[in-house]
Write an enzyme that holds these catalytic residues in place. Structure first.
Site, PDB file in Angstrom:
ATOM      1  N   TYR A   1     -64.044  68.809 -17.729  1.00 48.49           N
ATOM      2  CA  TYR A   1     -64.803  67.560 -17.650  1.00 48.49           C
ATOM      3  C   TYR A   1     -64.901  66.978 -19.053  1.00 48.49           C
ATOM      4  CZ  TYR A   1     -68.920  64.527 -17.072  1.00 48.49           C
ATOM      5  OH  TYR A   1     -69.800  63.466 -17.062  1.00 48.49           O
TER       6      TYR A   1
ATOM      7  N   ASP B   1     -62.158  69.449 -26.657  1.00 47.38           N
ATOM      8  CA  ASP B   1     -63.481  68.971 -26.270  1.00 47.38           C
ATOM      9  C   ASP B   1     -64.448  70.130 -26.482  1.00 47.38           C
ATOM     10  OD1 ASP B   1     -65.805  68.320 -24.954  1.00 47.38           O
ATOM     11  OD2 ASP B   1     -64.803  67.347 -23.266  1.00 47.38           O
TER      12      ASP B   1
ATOM     13  N   LYS C   1     -74.142  67.553 -27.851  1.00 41.87           N
ATOM     14  CA  LYS C   1     -75.152  68.594 -27.603  1.00 41.87           C
ATOM     15  C   LYS C   1     -75.802  69.147 -28.883  1.00 41.87           C
ATOM     16  CE  LYS C   1     -73.149  69.681 -23.120  1.00 41.87           C
ATOM     17  NZ  LYS C   1     -74.035  69.193 -22.072  1.00 41.87           N
TER      18      LYS C   1
HETATM   19  N1  HOZ Z   1     -73.356  67.858 -15.960  1.00 44.53           N
HETATM   20  C1  HOZ Z   1     -73.502  67.665 -17.366  1.00 44.53           C
HETATM   21  C2  HOZ Z   1     -73.408  68.969 -18.098  1.00 44.53           C
HETATM   22  N2  HOZ Z   1     -72.245  69.697 -17.834  1.00 44.53           N
HETATM   23  C3  HOZ Z   1     -74.798  66.943 -17.716  1.00 44.53           C
HETATM   24  C4  HOZ Z   1     -75.961  67.495 -17.046  1.00 44.53           C
HETATM   25  C5  HOZ Z   1     -77.243  66.702 -17.224  1.00 44.53           C
HETATM   26  O1  HOZ Z   1     -77.617  66.391 -18.345  1.00 44.53           O
HETATM   27  O2  HOZ Z   1     -77.868  66.393 -16.239  1.00 44.53           O
END
Ligand code: HOZ
Length: 394
Positions: free
Chosen positions: A144, A214, A242
């Site tokens: 992703y 990434d 992050k």
């Molecule tokens: N799904 C993302 C993390 N892999 C973002 C999750 C979120 O901040 O809700």
């Protein structure tokens, strides 16, 4: 467990926010319950609006490597607040941040700050296309890279050397970039094999395509120098997010000087952002990174706790450092196809049961969970104890 206030808020939220949330997984749809609405967080704990306390293993999806509300970050933010929250102008903080990241991650000679991981991957791909004057991008199934559409994409199989060789044989001369999560974290944790990443480095160089790592999730998480320091592979560009924001919204992309100098105002690739390099985000991120750099024993501590957790779980686990997943599958998970064989039903049951017992896990089989420096040995033991009461093998 009483979730009355959270339930009320979720009903209210659904009137004005699509699905009641600002990021889909937070709706707990896969788990089949309403989400707890979080009111505050401290150390290893989050507390919901009804006053329920949870040991948090979501860690805001990765950024909170030092735990919530770390005193050093809080103090730095309080001082910065006195100085204003956004200037839309260059700051000393940005210089320090760029200097620190380029020092820690040698493949990054120059870096541009943005506001999210999505923005970082999107911008790095635009840059790669401009630099190579090519249009095609290769990504991997189950990886992703944010919610933007990657145009002209071929999806190859993760950890499959033959597949990537096939793709390059077919259209290698048109490929601008290969983008990869070197340790995938969005189909659960699935590390790339060493020889697979080495092949990617070799084949991208052979065809003059760029290799983009990434490291939004893995950067400063799996090791101070990220996944690239573990594999000892230098990508051309790296995307971050992050942890480098210390809990505030941030993203960044960087890499070889020659490529980065294509960005405006030096070069023709225009990319800008009102809140890019925001002083609050830079303050929080810089404080977190400095603390991690000055205390390398943090990574040893994280490894010990994560290892203890893994060995006590007796489950199908993938883990790199403090980032891990419990897979409800009998088979090893090494790519998207094997990840999809997991029982989302069993995971949902497990996650719900753990939540009721005060252990807050990602409400999806396909998200990673994280150990933070704030987790105590007692927190790990509590996880193991609650796990014994909740875990059902596939
Ligand atoms: N799904 C993302 C993390 N892999 C973002 C999750 C979120 O901040 O809700």
């Amino acid at each position: 467990m009483n979730l009355e206030k959270s339930d009320q808020l979720f009903s209210e939220a659904q009137k004005y926010i699509p699905g009641g949330v600002n990021s889909p997984v937070r709706a707990f749809k896969d788990i089949g319950i309403n989400p707890p609405f979080i009111a505050r967080a401290e150390g290893s704990r989050v507390y919901d609006e009804d006053g329920n306390e949870y040991i948090d293993f979501v860690s805001s999806w990765g950024p909170m490597i030092l735990g919530h509300n770390h005193p050093k970050i809080k103090e730095a933010l309080q001082s910065q607040l006195e100085l204003g929250t956004s200037y839309g102008a260059p700051t000393d903080l940005e210089v320090k941040m760029a200097g620190l990241i380029t020092e820690i991650v040698p493949s990054v000679e120059m870096i541009r700050m943005v506001n999210s991981g999505t923005e970082a991957t999107m911008s790095s791909l635009r840059l790669a296309k401009a630099y190579t004057k090519r249009e095609k991008v290769i990504k991997f199934a189950g990886n992703y890279h944010g919610h933007h559409v990657i145009e002209n994409t071929t999806v190859a199989n993760y950890n499959d050397i033959e597949d990537i060789e096939r793709v390059f044989q077919k259209s290698g001369e048109q490929i601008a970039a290969v983008i990869i999560e070197p340790i995938a974290g969005n189909m659960g944790v699935v590390p790339a094999r060493q020889d697979f990443l080495e092949k990617l480095r070799e084949i991208t160089q052979k065809y003059s395509a760029l290799l983009i790592f990434d490291e939004v999730m893995t950067g400063f998480r799996v090791a101070l120098g990220g996944a690239q320091s573990i594999y000892n592979i230098k990508p051309d560009l790296t995307c971050f997010g992050k942890i480098i924001g210390g809990g505030l919204p941030v993203g960044a992309y960087g890499g070889k000087r020659e490529i980065m100098e294509m960005l405006a105002p030096l070069g023709p690739v225009y990319q800008a952002g009102t809140l890019s390099g925001n002083p609050l985000a830079m303050t929080a991120g810089l404080t977190a990174l400095k603390f991690l750099k000055e205390n390398p024993d943090i990574y040893t501590n994280l490894e010990q706790k994560a290892k203890r957790l893994q060995s006590g779980l007796d489950a199908n686990i993938n883990r790199v450092g403090s980032m891990m997943s419990i897979f409800f599958s009998d088979e090893p998970v090494f790519d998207y196809e094997s990840a999809k064989k997991c029982s989302t039903k069993l995971y949902a049951k497990y996650c719900k049961s753990m939540l009721k017992k005060g252990i807050y896990l990602p409400p999806s089989q396909f998200e990673a969970f994280f150990i933070s420096y704030a987790h105590t040995d007692e927190d790990i033991e509590l996880f193991l104890q609650k796990n014994r009461e909740s875990y059902e093998k596939k």
